[in-house]
Structures are given as C-alpha cells and as structure tokens.
Enzyme design. Structure first.
Site, PDB file in Angstrom:
ATOM      1  CB  CYS A  86      -0.938  -0.117   1.423  1.00 19.68           C
ATOM      2  SG  CYS A  86      -1.934   0.824   1.170  1.00 19.68           S
ATOM      3  CG  HIS A 180      -3.953  -3.475   3.393  1.00 15.22           C
ATOM      4  ND1 HIS A 180      -3.037  -2.974   4.351  1.00 15.22           N
ATOM      5  CD2 HIS A 180      -4.414  -3.024   2.563  1.00 15.22           C
ATOM      6  CE1 HIS A 180      -2.738  -1.417   4.327  1.00 15.22           C
ATOM      7  NE2 HIS A 180      -3.985  -1.354   2.956  1.00 15.22           N
ATOM      8  CD  GLU A 182      -1.625  -6.759   5.935  1.00 16.06           C
ATOM      9  OE1 GLU A 182      -0.861  -6.368   4.442  1.00 16.06           O
ATOM     10  OE2 GLU A 182      -1.174  -4.406   6.084  1.00 16.06           O
TER      11      GLU A 182
END
Ligand code: XMP
Length: 524
Positions: A86, A180, A182
């Site tokens: 990002c 993202h 994660e």
C-alpha cells in the site's frame, strides 16, 4: 542483541498503518523472525538486525504530501529484497523515480474493502499460487495510487481501481502491492507473504519459539549484566512467562513479587505461588496486602478513582519490596506487542483515555530503573506458545486474560470483601461450567460481574431481595475489539440456576450482549 544469536529475519518498516502488527504476525507464521521499526528508526534497526528482506508498511499519510514519511534510502541500495505494501508500494515508487497521485487529483476516488485483481504476468510472489489470467479477491484501502511505476518495474497484476495493483522488479527483487496481504480479507495474503520470505528472500521458515527463547536469553544477559531485576507477577500469563524466561537467563539475580491485593479470582493466588515456588523454585516474595487495598477502596465508587488508587497502592507495595532486596537496577514487565505499537505508532498512540490500565508504570522513573521487556514483539498467542516452550503447565498458559485491578473493576460501586467473596464463587461456577462444556479455549475471556443493584426473587416460597450477577464472555484476537460469545440458551440457563442455588447473596443472573465497541470488555 548478542550477535551470535541473530536469527535470519525480516525488518518491517512501520509508517503507521493500523495493521502493521499483522504483517509481523504473518511473517512469523511463515516461520521467520521479524521485528517492526518505526520508519524514523529503520536504518538503525537495519544495521542491527542485518535482515534478509524488508517490508514497507501502509500508512495514514499521503506520499505526495510534503513532509510525509520516507524509507531510509540505504534500504534500496542494500541489495536485499523489498516488499512495499500500500503506502509502502507508493513510497518505494516515489523514491525510485515513479509517480504517485492523490485520489482527489486522479478524480477516481479510492478503493476501500473487497476488490478483485487480475494476474497479468508471472511473478515470484505468485509462485505456486496464482496463474496469469486468474482473478483473485484482495482487500484494498487506499485513496492515492501509483500512476507511473519506477524504472525497472513491470505491472504483474491489475485491478479496476488500481491499474498498478502489483508491480515487480525481479532483477532487484523489489515488489509493490497496492492491496493488504496481511489482513484475513485477502484470502491468499498469508501465502503471498510466505512466498516473499521463502521464494524471494530464500528463508527456510524454520524459526521457532525455541530459537526465540535462546535469542531472548542471550539478549537479557547482555542487557542486565550482573544487575538486579525485579518483576511484578499479576497472576496473568504474560508476567509469568516473562519471569520464567528471565529466571532462565539470569537465575538468582531476579526477584519476583506477587502483590496479592485480595482482588484475585478463586484459587488464583495459591496457583501462582505454587507454580513459582513449587515448579520453578524462583524466589518469590508473596505480599498479602488485601487489607491495605480494601481499606483504601472503602467508599470509592468511581471507576477511574478505583483504578488510580489500585495502581498507586500497587506501586507503594512494590517499591517497599524493591527496597527490601537492596534496590533493583531493572524492572521486568510482560509488555506485549499490541501495548508497544500504541506508544511507537506513527499516528501517535491513543488520544483519549477510555480507562487507565493498571500496570507498574510510574515505578521506573520513581526508582531510576531500566525496563526489561522480553515479550515486546509477541502477540498473546505467541506468548502462550513461548510459555509452553518454557514448560509452563497448560492450565496456566491457556488462562484467559485477567486485568491488573482484578475483581475491583468487576464490582461496579463500592468494593468490599463480602462482595469480592460473592463474586469469586459465582465466577468460579461460571468458569467451571465453561470448562466442562469444552468451551474455555474458544472464548477469549469470560467472567462474572457483581452489579450494585438488588432485585426481588422467590425461593422456596419465600421472598428474596439480593444481588444481580452479570455474565460476560467474548471472542477477540487482541482485546481491542470483541464479539459476544453466543452460548446456547441451555448452557446459560444451567449456569444461572447453579449460581442462584449455590451462591448466597445472588438471586438473579443476566447475560451481557454488548460487543466492543461500543462496550468495553470489562465493565469499568
Ligand atoms: P477493556 O475493558 O479495555 O479490556 O475492553 C481489554 C482487555 O484488557 C484487559 N484489561 C486490563 N489488563 N490491566 C490489565 O493488565 C488493566 O488495568 C486492564 N483493564 C482491562 C481486559 O481484561 C481485557 O482483556
């Protein structure tokens, strides 16, 4: 850190994203040790850790804004792989000669939430996972976007809202992804991060808690030298794991103090004392100061006043004990990663005090001690894993979190010994039933609360006028947000019946159906 014990690692450069801690977690789940450093300290961390790869986090900042954070230029010249996520993708693009434009300038707005991207080229990040032409669900959260990638990069995946969704410079092993990976809403995210650590950085993924233990022991020895360490035990898992680890490192230089404030759950004080003295032979000062705490709490009903009084009394007792052992150079605490990130976060930590969490803050300054915090990089479940590695009994390691101010914040209104005793009995029945039903490990935290209201009941044809007991059970991953645990009605009915029948002083039981937010987990 003792250089001999440096594990192969990944450095995560934090630009202040809400989810940076999840990157660390995913990397460790891939069997690789990682540490997070705020971008201002990344160069120092890089030199110390000598990582095999770097991940640049997201951020609430905007790359085109003047003064927005940058990665240390040295990272791009070190010849090691870099993954920008990002903002990390955008800042890398900007620093390496590409262009990033704010959402309001491109006129396209941002992309928030679920998105789909299409793989356009093969890429080491996608190895064994994504093929050219496939579409995959990811989670986006960005206003700005890369409008011109830097020299050396190519687009390898694209989405409607972010044409430059994934870029790769395979020669330099630099990768930038707009989404993202994660967060769990990117279903293949953990695997993409594992691909980065394994295929790109060449790490075996064999980092284990046993290695962490050895690393930390070396680190504690190097930090403490022949100084004296004092450690407050709360009865909880974190302080116990920290104490056992530190004891393994420095033995008799550690003194543990268990301040038994009379606000513990049933059998808790005995468990702590027997664990430390019996199983580990760790020197433990057991101070029974129930009377001191309860007399201080007499007449105090305001939640913050209670918390502050308990915190202050705790520090007074602890300070006395530190003096009694001839002073201490270090204070050990079981601080966890979620506590740390609040204080180093780019966004500046909590802005509003919802409640003053009790810990031994205040002591280091008062007594001129340095902190020893060996669990700073870990999440709760990782601390539990370390506890198991250290041989702590499962019944202790798997315990639900318990707050420092203990039962005092589960008794709205005035705290008295009688009310603590009533609550302890109800709480023990509730937890026993949860264990019997095999639900204990599925619940983050469950406890009973004693309400400051009396209601009318009827038992054995007689009128009762007694206390109300509230039951709370939540699921959570970090205590920051929580959902109500959905017990079935039969279970709750059984617990309520047992509590009313077996605990004198309670004639009504209610279940708390509030998630966090808007509620907090504890009632005060
Ligand atoms: P809240 O009530 O803030 O709780 O939603 C979140 C988690 O933190 C625990 N808690 C504390 N832990 N000292 C602690 O060590 C405290 O003062 C304290 N207050 C709340 C709470 O039990 C839950 O797990």
């Amino acid at each position: 850190m003792d250089q001999a014990h440096l594990p192969d690692s990944i450095l995560i450069v934090d630009f202040g994203s809400q989810v940076t801690q999840l990157i660390a977690r995913r990397v460790r789940e891939a069997g690789v040790y990682s540490e997070i450093a705020p971008y201002t300290m990344a160069e120092e961390a890089f030199a110390r850790m000598k990582p095999k790869g770097v991940i640049l986090s997201g951020s609430p900042a905007s790359v085109p804004d003047e003064g927005s954070p940058r990665a240390p230029a040295a990272l791009f010249e070190a010849g090691i792989p870099i993954l920008g996520i990002c903002y990390g993708q955008q800042v890398m693009t900007q620093q390496l000669g590409g262009e990033v434009r704010p959402g309001h300038e491109t006129g396209e707005g941002g992309e928030f939430g679920r998105a789909y991207l299409t793989v356009t080229e093969p890429c080491a990040l996608f190895d064994g996972l994504w093929e050219v032409g496939e579409r995959h669900q990811v989670w986006m959260s960005h206003g700005d976007k890369v409008t011109q990638f830097a020299p050396g990069f190519d687009i390898v995946a694209t989405s409607d809202g972010a044409p430059v969704a994934v870029i790769a410079d395979e020669a330099r092993r630099f990768y930038g992804i707009q989404f993202h990976p994660e967060v769990v809403h990117t279903p293949d995210g953990a695997k993409l991060i594992a691909n980065f650590t394994r295929h790109v950085c060449g790490l075996a993924g064999d980092w284990t808690m046993a290695e962490f233990r050895a690393t930390k022991i070396a680190e504690i020895r190097a930090q403490v030298g022949d100084g004296k360490v004092i450690c407050g035990l709360s009865g909880g898992v974190d302080s116990a794991v920290a104490a056992v680890l530190i004891h393994e490192a420095i033995g008799e230089q550690l003194t543990c103090v268990f301040v038994d404030h009379g606000l513990m759950r049933q059998g808790e004080a005995e468990q702590v004392v027997s664990l430390f003295k019996g199983s580990y032979n760790i020197p433990l000062v057991h101070r029974d100061v129930e009377e001191l705490f309860l007399s201080g709490l007499a007449g105090v009903t305001d939640p913050e006043a209670k918390r502050k009084l308990i915190g202050k009394t705790f520090i007074d007792v602890f300070e006395e004990e530190a003096k009694a052992i001839g002073g201490a150079d270090f204070l050990a605490q079981g601080t966890l990663y979620p506590d740390v990130i609040e204080s180093v976060s780019f966004t500046g930590g909590p802005s509003v005090t919802i409640k003053s969490h009790h810990n031994v803050g205040g002591l280091p300054e008062r007594m001129n001690m340095q902190l020893v915090e060996p669990l700073r990089e870990l999440f709760k479940d990782e601390v539990r894993e370390l506890g198991r590695e250290l041989g702590l009994p499962e019944a202790f390691v798997g315990r639900h979190p318990f707050p420092g101010p203990g039962l005092a914040i589960r008794i709205p209104g005035e705290v008295t010994k009688e009310r603590c005793d009533i609550l302890r009995k109800a709480d023990a029945i509730y937890l026993e039933e949860i264990r019997n039903a095999g639900l204990y490990d599925a619940i983050w935290q469950a406890f009973a609360v004693l309400l400051p209201v009396k209601t009318v009941g009827v038992m054995g044809d007689a009128r009762t006028y007694d206390n109300v007991c509230g039951l709370r059970a939540v699921t959570s991953t970090d205590g920051m947000t929580a959902d109500v645990y959905p017990f079935d009605a039969g279970f709750l009915t059984n617990v309520a019946t047992r509590i009313v029948n077996e605990v004198r002083g309670i004639n009504r039981v209610v279940y708390d159906y509030t998630s966090k937010p808007p509620g907090t987990i504890e009632w005060e």
